[in-house]
Design a protein around this motif. Structure first.
Motif, short mmCIF file in Angstrom:
data_model
loop_
_atom_site.label_atom_id
_atom_site.label_comp_id
_atom_site.label_asym_id
_atom_site.label_seq_id
_atom_site.Cartn_x
_atom_site.Cartn_y
_atom_site.Cartn_z
N CYS A 53 -70.78 -0.19 -27.22
CA CYS A 53 -69.90 -0.76 -28.14
C CYS A 53 -68.48 0.01 -28.29
CB CYS A 53 -70.54 -1.16 -29.46
SG CYS A 53 -72.03 -1.93 -29.18
N GLU A 55 -67.18 0.90 -30.92
CA GLU A 55 -67.49 1.96 -32.04
C GLU A 55 -67.96 3.17 -31.57
OE1 GLU A 55 -68.40 -1.29 -32.06
OE2 GLU A 55 -68.74 -2.11 -34.09
N ARG A 56 -69.00 3.03 -30.86
CA ARG A 56 -69.70 4.35 -30.03
C ARG A 56 -68.67 5.16 -29.31
NH1 ARG A 56 -74.92 2.45 -27.77
NH2 ARG A 56 -74.28 0.19 -28.42
N CYS A 90 -72.88 -3.42 -34.70
CA CYS A 90 -74.16 -3.79 -34.57
C CYS A 90 -75.13 -2.62 -35.35
CB CYS A 90 -74.35 -3.62 -33.09
SG CYS A 90 -74.50 -2.37 -32.24
N CYS A 93 -74.69 0.97 -33.55
CA CYS A 93 -73.67 1.75 -34.29
C CYS A 93 -73.70 1.98 -35.56
CB CYS A 93 -72.34 0.82 -33.96
SG CYS A 93 -71.88 0.41 -32.30
ZN LIG Z 1 -72.55 -1.50 -31.61
#
Ligand SMILES: [Zn+2]
Length: 139
Positions: A53, A55-56, A90, A93
């Motif tokens: 993702c 964010e990560r 998610c 994350c």
């Molecule tokens: Zn995520």
């Protein structure tokens, strides 16, 4: 960087998403306590599980640069990069945020690009009763 500028950085990062399988582009911009900003986009993979993702990506880029103190993150996403509604982080994350961020860490979830609209929530709003490194210290 103010909240609006951080949102604009996330929207820009979304343009670099590698999402040939879902066509959902996601962008994130993480602001460190020292003002440094790291961006990320989702990066998919033909075997699916290595997908990561936005964010990560942003958080791991910052951590790999030695950053550990984060102020807030802006997140956006949408089909083919069109932001039609908020695109909340998610669960994975959220757990990664719990590793490095306090309960007051802000998540700016972008609702629309033009005009720019976003919802501001805290990590504890998104992940109450979160599991943190402090829980391991109790064992
Ligand atoms: Zn995520």
């Amino acid at each position: 960087m103010n909240r609006e500028e951080l949102c604009r950085a996330a929207l820009k990062a979304m343009r670099t998403a590698y999402a040939p399988y879902s066509d959902y582009y996601v962008g994130a911009a993480l602001e460190c306590a020292d003002g440094t900003v790291y961006t990320g986009c989702n990066i998919e993979n033909a075997s699916y599980t290595p997908t990561i993702c936005a964010e990560r990506v942003a958080i791991f880029k910052a951590v790999s640069d030695g950053k550990r103190d984060f102020k807030r993150i802006a997140v956006c996403g949408g089909k083919e990069g069109v932001v039609a509604d908020i695109f909340p982080p998610c669960g994975v994350c959220r757990q990664v945020m719990s590793e490095f961020c306090t309960s007051a860490f802000e998540i700016l979830m972008i609702r629309s690009e033009d005009p720019l609209q976003f919802e501001t929530v805290t990590l504890v709003d998104l992940l109450p009763f979160r599991f943190t490194p402090e829980h391991l210290e109790q064992i």
